[in-house]
Motif scaffolding. Structure first.
Motif, short mmCIF file in Angstrom:
data_model
loop_
_atom_site.label_atom_id
_atom_site.label_comp_id
_atom_site.label_asym_id
_atom_site.label_seq_id
_atom_site.Cartn_x
_atom_site.Cartn_y
_atom_site.Cartn_z
N GLY A 118 0.99 -1.36 0.10
CA GLY A 118 0.16 -0.04 0.08
C GLY A 118 0.93 0.84 -0.11
N THR A 119 0.40 2.40 -0.46
CA THR A 119 0.56 3.81 0.02
C THR A 119 1.64 3.68 0.92
N GLY A 120 3.08 4.11 1.11
CA GLY A 120 4.23 4.29 2.48
C GLY A 120 4.38 2.84 2.64
N ALA A 252 21.12 2.68 -6.28
CA ALA A 252 19.43 2.88 -6.98
C ALA A 252 19.11 1.49 -6.42
N ASP A 253 18.98 1.25 -4.77
CA ASP A 253 18.49 0.43 -3.87
C ASP A 253 18.24 1.00 -2.83
N ALA A 254 18.58 2.25 -2.09
CA ALA A 254 18.38 2.93 -1.36
C ALA A 254 16.56 2.54 -0.51
N TRP A 255 16.70 2.31 -1.49
CA TRP A 255 14.38 2.95 -1.01
C TRP A 255 13.99 1.51 -0.33
N GLY A 258 15.17 2.16 3.00
CA GLY A 258 13.92 3.76 3.55
C GLY A 258 14.48 5.32 2.91
N MET A 259 15.50 5.84 2.14
CA MET A 259 16.09 6.36 1.75
C MET A 259 16.22 6.52 0.05
N LEU A 297 16.39 12.40 0.45
CA LEU A 297 15.59 12.52 1.92
C LEU A 297 14.62 11.31 1.77
N PRO A 298 14.26 10.98 2.81
CA PRO A 298 14.15 10.22 3.84
C PRO A 298 11.66 9.68 2.85
#
Length: 334
Positions: A118-120, A252-255, A258-259, A297-298
């Motif tokens: 879901g979102t977030g 590229a995989d920092a997401w 959570g970044m 960005l967080p």
């Protein structure tokens, strides 16, 4: 960015009243307008519901916020009489708004997917072959394993894949399918992201063979457009073809942690990625859409991420009600 009172929820009863007022008002009846002003002043929730509904309607149907659905529903009211039409129209409006709200929390298009987020939300899934995938926010995949192939189909969003090699007897190829093509793992870690009619492949370990949708996904069939993408490189798939192999974005995989690490990415693209972590609507004014963003960005603190953008770029963050946030050009005097 300061908190806005319009972010506070209102009761279903008050929302129903606001919808009813939208259907009743046509701008010409002085008595109705006076009664509406009295209703707005009777309780803070009334005015809050009116503003929230107006801002959401303006975004959804493209009407001015001052008259969110009057033009859209006016013809139906004049044709059938609003007293007859108002109840079903109110129901349709409520259903439409409810679906929009639901979609911002959990994408409706992915509700029937085998795995979704879901979102977030980021979600980690271990597949039957022990391959591990991480779904970024608002992502959906289907599992298509059979006796010949280990395939997953990315419906929407972004996934990070770490293919499994624990079982030496596993000989089935592992492939990710999208509407734009097929991506065949060669024992690897990689990222696949769908942006509308485009698929992006980023390889972080080993290599991936990429085929556009114009080629059969079965590797036994020849494909002149097939490209081998090595670690640290990325490739775009779209329009039935493969793009040029390019250097991948750093981290590229920092997401997955959570970044969001950026190196000159357009603000509009950054906002689109941040929007997957916000329950409301995030829009960028055209005059600032091409500003370039570099930094970190967080993802899990949307307000802090927007504040960082406002601090580093000539933009301001403007809230319209509780659901719509716009990134606009900062005025010279600000």
């Amino acid at each position: 960015m300061t908190a806005n009172a319009d972010d506070q929820p209102v009761s279903r009863r008050v929302l129903d009243q606001a919808i009813d007022w939208q259907l009743r008002l046509d701008g010409n009846d002085a008595a109705e307008l006076a009664a509406h002003r009295t209703w707005l002043a009777a309780h803070p929730d009334h005015a809050r519901a009116w503003r929230q509904l107006a801002s959401l309607d303006a975004e959804l149907v493209g009407l001015p916020a001052q008259a969110p659905v009057r033009a859209a529903l006016g013809r139906a009211r004049r044709k059938a009489g609003w007293k007859t039409a108002s109840r079903p129209l109110a129901l349709l409006l409520a259903i439409g708004l409810g679906a929009a709200v639901l979609d911002r929390h959990q994408p409706v298009a992915g509700l029937l997917a085998d795995y979704r987020s879901g979102t977030g939300e980021r979600r980690t899934v271990t597949l039957p072959d022990n391959t591990v995938i991480v779904l970024n926010a608002r992502s959906a995949v289907d599992l298509e394993f059979d006796e010949n192939t280990r395939a997953i189909r990315l419906r929407d969003g972004e996934i990070h894949i770490h293919t499994a090699h624990a079982d030496p007897s596993e000989q089935r190829p592992f492939v990710v399918l999208t509407a734009q093509g097929s991506l065949h793992a060669l024992g690897t870690r990689f990222i696949v992201r769908r942006d509308g009619d485009t698929t992006w492949l980023t390889v972080t370990e080993s290599a991936v063979l990429a085929r556009p949708a114009s080629c059969p996904p079965d590797r036994a069939s020849a494909c002149a457009a097939e490209r081998r993408v090595e670690a640290g490189r990325q490739l775009r798939l779209g329009d039935g073809a493969t793009g040029e192999i390019q250097p991948a974005a750093p981290e590229a995989d920092a997401w997955t942690d959570g970044m969001l690490i950026l190196d000159g990415e357009p603000l509009a693209a950054v906002a689109a990625r941040l929007a997957r972590y916000r329950p409301g609507l995030l829009r960028v004014a055209p005059e600032v859409a091409d500003l370039r963003v570099t930094g970190t960005l967080p993802l899990d603190d949307g307000d802090r991420a927007l504040a960082a953008l406002a601090a580093s770029l000539p933009v301001r963050i403007v809230q319209h009600g509780g659901w719509l946030v716009r990134i606009e050009a900062r005025h010279a005097q600000e």
